[in-house]
Design an enzyme around this catalytic site. Structure first.
Site, PDB file in Angstrom:
ATOM      1  N   ASP A 171      -5.467   2.458   6.677  1.00 28.61           N
ATOM      2  CA  ASP A 171      -6.282   2.693   7.874  1.00 28.61           C
ATOM      3  C   ASP A 171      -5.657   3.682   8.842  1.00 28.61           C
ATOM      4  O   ASP A 171      -4.466   3.977   8.785  1.00 28.61           O
ATOM      5  CB  ASP A 171      -6.468   1.385   8.644  1.00 28.61           C
ATOM      6  CG  ASP A 171      -5.196   0.959   9.378  1.00 28.61           C
ATOM      7  OD1 ASP A 171      -4.134   0.912   8.742  1.00 28.61           O
ATOM      8  OD2 ASP A 171      -5.275   0.702  10.600  1.00 28.61           O
TER       9      ASP A 171
ATOM     10  N   ASP B  61       6.876   3.918   3.526  1.00 30.64           N
ATOM     11  CA  ASP B  61       7.038   5.051   4.431  1.00 30.64           C
ATOM     12  C   ASP B  61       8.510   5.084   4.874  1.00 30.64           C
ATOM     13  O   ASP B  61       9.364   5.586   4.151  1.00 30.64           O
ATOM     14  CB  ASP B  61       6.055   4.839   5.580  1.00 30.64           C
ATOM     15  CG  ASP B  61       5.993   5.996   6.551  1.00 30.64           C
ATOM     16  OD1 ASP B  61       6.106   7.148   6.126  1.00 30.64           O
ATOM     17  OD2 ASP B  61       5.824   5.754   7.755  1.00 30.64           O
TER      18      ASP B  61
ATOM     19  N   LYS C  85       6.185   7.629   0.198  1.00 34.14           N
ATOM     20  CA  LYS C  85       6.463   8.863   0.959  1.00 34.14           C
ATOM     21  C   LYS C  85       7.978   8.972   1.126  1.00 34.14           C
ATOM     22  O   LYS C  85       8.512   8.631   2.188  1.00 34.14           O
ATOM     23  CB  LYS C  85       5.817   8.782   2.351  1.00 34.14           C
ATOM     24  CG  LYS C  85       4.350   9.089   2.386  1.00 34.14           C
ATOM     25  CD  LYS C  85       3.887   9.485   3.799  1.00 34.14           C
ATOM     26  CE  LYS C  85       3.500   8.320   4.643  1.00 34.14           C
ATOM     27  NZ  LYS C  85       2.720   8.659   5.850  1.00 34.14           N
TER      28      LYS C  85
ATOM     29  N   PHE D  27      -0.229  11.850   6.798  1.00 38.89           N
ATOM     30  CA  PHE D  27      -0.833  10.553   7.122  1.00 38.89           C
ATOM     31  C   PHE D  27      -2.100  10.414   6.297  1.00 38.89           C
ATOM     32  O   PHE D  27      -2.962  11.289   6.318  1.00 38.89           O
ATOM     33  CB  PHE D  27      -1.124  10.413   8.616  1.00 38.89           C
ATOM     34  CG  PHE D  27      -1.359   8.980   8.981  1.00 38.89           C
ATOM     35  CD1 PHE D  27      -0.294   8.131   9.220  1.00 38.89           C
ATOM     36  CD2 PHE D  27      -2.652   8.462   9.015  1.00 38.89           C
ATOM     37  CE1 PHE D  27      -0.503   6.784   9.500  1.00 38.89           C
ATOM     38  CE2 PHE D  27      -2.875   7.120   9.291  1.00 38.89           C
ATOM     39  CZ  PHE D  27      -1.795   6.282   9.538  1.00 38.89           C
ATOM     40  N   VAL D  28      -2.182   9.329   5.535  1.00 39.19           N
ATOM     41  CA  VAL D  28      -3.308   9.158   4.614  1.00 39.19           C
ATOM     42  C   VAL D  28      -4.109   7.899   4.942  1.00 39.19           C
ATOM     43  O   VAL D  28      -3.570   6.934   5.505  1.00 39.19           O
ATOM     44  CB  VAL D  28      -2.845   9.119   3.140  1.00 39.19           C
ATOM     45  CG1 VAL D  28      -2.303  10.466   2.709  1.00 39.19           C
ATOM     46  CG2 VAL D  28      -1.813   8.029   2.903  1.00 39.19           C
TER      47      VAL D  28
ATOM     48  N   ARG E 154     -10.501   2.015   5.882  1.00 42.57           N
ATOM     49  CA  ARG E 154      -9.963   1.215   4.772  1.00 42.57           C
ATOM     50  C   ARG E 154     -10.912   1.194   3.583  1.00 42.57           C
ATOM     51  O   ARG E 154     -10.493   1.023   2.450  1.00 42.57           O
ATOM     52  CB  ARG E 154      -9.714  -0.230   5.213  1.00 42.57           C
ATOM     53  CG  ARG E 154      -8.611  -0.382   6.254  1.00 42.57           C
ATOM     54  CD  ARG E 154      -8.278  -1.863   6.419  1.00 42.57           C
ATOM     55  NE  ARG E 154      -7.496  -2.141   7.607  1.00 42.57           N
ATOM     56  CZ  ARG E 154      -6.169  -2.029   7.694  1.00 42.57           C
ATOM     57  NH1 ARG E 154      -5.476  -1.627   6.653  1.00 42.57           N
ATOM     58  NH2 ARG E 154      -5.544  -2.332   8.816  1.00 42.57           N
TER      59      ARG E 154
ATOM     60  N   ASP F 274       0.824  -1.216   0.000  1.00 44.02           N
ATOM     61  CA  ASP F 274       0.000   0.000   0.000  1.00 44.02           C
ATOM     62  C   ASP F 274       0.855   1.262   0.000  1.00 44.02           C
ATOM     63  O   ASP F 274       0.611   2.186  -0.760  1.00 44.02           O
ATOM     64  CB  ASP F 274      -0.998   0.008   1.176  1.00 44.02           C
ATOM     65  CG  ASP F 274      -0.331  -0.153   2.541  1.00 44.02           C
ATOM     66  OD1 ASP F 274       0.875  -0.467   2.603  1.00 44.02           O
ATOM     67  OD2 ASP F 274      -1.026   0.034   3.561  1.00 44.02           O
TER      68      ASP F 274
HETATM   69  P1  IMP Z   1       7.241   1.345   6.614  1.00 42.45           P
HETATM   70  O1  IMP Z   1       7.804   0.046   7.089  1.00 42.45           O
HETATM   71  O2  IMP Z   1       7.572   2.457   7.564  1.00 42.45           O
HETATM   72  O3  IMP Z   1       7.620   1.691   5.203  1.00 42.45           O
HETATM   73  O4  IMP Z   1       5.707   1.276   6.770  1.00 42.45           O
HETATM   74  C1  IMP Z   1       4.873   0.709   5.905  1.00 42.45           C
HETATM   75  C2  IMP Z   1       3.523   0.475   6.543  1.00 42.45           C
HETATM   76  O5  IMP Z   1       3.157   1.534   7.446  1.00 42.45           O
HETATM   77  C3  IMP Z   1       2.499   0.488   5.472  1.00 42.45           C
HETATM   78  O6  IMP Z   1       2.321  -0.785   4.901  1.00 42.45           O
HETATM   79  C4  IMP Z   1       1.273   0.996   6.194  1.00 42.45           C
HETATM   80  O7  IMP Z   1       0.582  -0.078   6.767  1.00 42.45           O
HETATM   81  C5  IMP Z   1       1.819   1.890   7.291  1.00 42.45           C
HETATM   82  N1  IMP Z   1       1.738   3.320   6.907  1.00 42.45           N
HETATM   83  C6  IMP Z   1       2.735   4.153   6.585  1.00 42.45           C
HETATM   84  N2  IMP Z   1       2.290   5.379   6.281  1.00 42.45           N
HETATM   85  C7  IMP Z   1       0.936   5.317   6.406  1.00 42.45           C
HETATM   86  C8  IMP Z   1      -0.114   6.276   6.193  1.00 42.45           C
HETATM   87  O8  IMP Z   1       0.076   7.442   5.833  1.00 42.45           O
HETATM   88  N3  IMP Z   1      -1.377   5.808   6.401  1.00 42.45           N
HETATM   89  C9  IMP Z   1      -1.665   4.538   6.790  1.00 42.45           C
HETATM   90  N4  IMP Z   1      -0.703   3.619   6.998  1.00 42.45           N
HETATM   91  C10 IMP Z   1       0.592   4.005   6.807  1.00 42.45           C
END
Ligand code: IMP
Length: 186
Positions: free
Chosen positions: A166, A110, A138, A159-160, A172, A107
């Protein structure tokens, strides 16, 4: 389960960032991208739950080459809008991926921690090839070195929610992607 009124639920949606039409157009292009990569050997689309389930459902219908579907669950966020920094694989893939062209369907990238770990894990299982397609990226939030092969939308540090994403397990089902605000104006 949290008790929240419909008014309160809606007040946290600040604005629509990406419309249904923009999502549909980008998903169609992502399907063409996947079609262009492979020569008929088996493809496995691996959805990282829960956030990518809506994206996967649309993406698998925009791909023309034959493909199988698999699910994994990874969790790096809990009841907040900032990363916990801990990635847990809470449900592993059921199939043997050796010999498959694997496309990980995520999805949002981040910090990059989740996908870096998932790619490392799946690479060790001898897939024929491994690609990553993410709905959202992002880049400003990255703390580890990670780039997806195909990102549908690059967004700023917001934050989206919606289209599978979610906040505290809610939102969702929104058909668009919206900016979430923790503290709506009164
Ligand atoms: P990462 O490991 O920090 O890249 O995080 C990835 C996970 O964090 C994604 O699969 C999402 O479930 C959650 N996440 C990161 N940013 C957002 C956001 O803006 N909205 C909702 N979930 C997010």
């Amino acid at each position: 389960m949290r008790n929240i009124s419909p008014e309160e639920y809606n007040r946290h949606i600040k604005r629509i960032l990406i419309s249904e039409k923009e999502i549909a157009d980008a998903v169609e292009k992502a399907g063409l991208y996947i079609d262009s990569l492979y020569d008929g050997s088996p493809i496995l689309l691996v959805s990282i739950l829960k956030g990518s389930f809506v994206f996967l459902a649309d993406l698998c219908r925009s791909v023309s080459v034959p493909c199988e579907i698999g699910f994994m669950a990874a969790k790096s966020y809990y009841e907040s809008t900032s990363s916990s920094g801990i990635v847990n694989i809470t449900m592993d893939l059921k199939q043997d991926i050796s010999g498959y062209n694997v496309v990980i369907v995520e999805d949002i990238v981040d910090t990059g921690r989740t996908l870096k770990d998932v790619v490392k894990l799946l690479s060790a299982r001898n897939p024929r090839s491994l690609k990553v397609v993410t709905l959202l990226d992002k880049p400003d939030r990255r703390v580890v070195d990670f780039e997806a092969d195909h990102s549908l939308f690059v967004i700023p540090d917001l934050f989206v929610v919606g289209y599978g994403l979610d906040y505290g397990e809610l939102y969702r089902g929104l058909p668009y992607i919206a900016e979430y605000t923790e503290f709506p104006d009164l």
